[in-house]
Design a protein around this motif. Structure first.
Motif, PDB file in Angstrom:
ATOM      1  N   TYR A  73       0.917  -1.157   0.029  1.00 47.91           N
ATOM      2  CA  TYR A  73      -0.136  -0.029   0.100  1.00 47.91           C
ATOM      3  C   TYR A  73       0.727   1.352   0.083  1.00 47.91           C
ATOM      4  N   GLN A  74       0.749   2.227  -0.945  1.00 46.44           N
ATOM      5  CA  GLN A  74       1.474   3.233  -1.226  1.00 46.44           C
ATOM      6  C   GLN A  74       0.317   4.456  -1.033  1.00 46.44           C
ATOM      7  N   ALA A 131      -4.168  -7.083   5.095  1.00 48.19           N
ATOM      8  CA  ALA A 131      -3.082  -6.240   5.508  1.00 48.19           C
ATOM      9  C   ALA A 131      -3.180  -5.231   4.474  1.00 48.19           C
ATOM     10  N   GLU A 134      -6.153  -3.145   5.868  1.00 46.36           N
ATOM     11  CA  GLU A 134      -5.689  -2.793   7.168  1.00 46.36           C
ATOM     12  C   GLU A 134      -4.933  -1.448   6.940  1.00 46.36           C
ATOM     13  N   GLN A 135      -3.936  -1.268   6.017  1.00 43.43           N
ATOM     14  CA  GLN A 135      -3.048  -0.164   5.985  1.00 43.43           C
ATOM     15  C   GLN A 135      -4.002   0.837   5.386  1.00 43.43           C
ATOM     16  N   ARG A 138      -6.025   3.200   7.444  1.00 42.99           N
ATOM     17  CA  ARG A 138      -5.246   4.651   8.183  1.00 42.99           C
ATOM     18  C   ARG A 138      -5.776   5.564   7.365  1.00 42.99           C
ATOM     19  N   GLN A 147     -11.151  -5.252   7.413  1.00 43.59           N
ATOM     20  CA  GLN A 147     -10.376  -5.629   6.077  1.00 43.59           C
ATOM     21  C   GLN A 147     -10.489  -7.245   5.719  1.00 43.59           C
TER      22      GLN A 147
END
Length: 190
Positions: A73-74, A131, A134-135, A138, A147
């Protein structure tokens, strides 16, 4: 005994498992199709289950290598999911026979040896997508705590389209990947 025999056994088993299901194919049929003896199959794989495990490990290693960059994730969830869809579609296009087998293993009876052999790979992909979500949570508060559901839903949607493509009903391309992601995200953001 040569690696040519090993590869021939793998290719024959993959075609048979994908066309008729793992449980419906016997060792005798595999060795007859591959034009080898049972001891040769057992030398390389130990058993029919060992053969399935080798197929899964080999192909899933390729899949995971292709997906790994997309699962990072970016800061842009739509971009990340689009990259995941593109890469998974690309892998399925390149390996349609394997992917047909892989999808069948999702729905094998949980107590079957085929399901047991594949479950770690199903879990691995699901966990990686969890995951990612989940990121992303934020940055997107409405995703918090969801998630697992999002990962399962997104993967289910991708697998549905891959299944449609395997049956000649859609084309797995970047445009479809984009449409699938936007369809999925519309439900989350609406």
């Amino acid at each position: 005994m040569s690696l040519e025999n090993r590869d021939r056994i793998l290719g024959c088993a993959l075609r048979l498992f994908a066309s008729r299901g793992y449980a419906a194919v016997g060792v005798q049929e595999i060795v007859a199709e591959a034009a080898i003896t049972k001891p040769t199959l057992y030398h390389y794989f130990g058993s029919k289950l060992g053969l399935l495990e080798t197929l899964l490990g080999s192909y899933i290693t390729q899949r995971d290598a292709q997906l790994k960059p997309a699962l990072v994730y970016q800061g842009d969830v739509i971009h990340s999911l689009n990259q995941c869809a593109v890469e998974l579609f690309r892998f399925a296009r390149a390996n349609p026979t394997f992917y047909r087998l892989y999808l069948s293993l999702w729905f094998a009876p949980p107590e079957s040896e085929a399901f047991q052999a594949a479950s770690q790979y199903h879990t691995r992909l699901g966990t990686a997508l969890e995951a990612l979500f989940e990121q992303a949570a934020r940055d997107h508060g409405n995703m918090r705590g969801r998630q697992r559901a999002y990962a399962a839903s997104f993967l289910g949607l991708l697998h549905t389209y891959i299944g449609l493509a395997l049956n000649g009903l859609v084309e797995l391309d970047d445009t479809l990947a984009y449409q699938v992601v936007h369809q999925f995200m519309h439900g989350i953001f609406s």
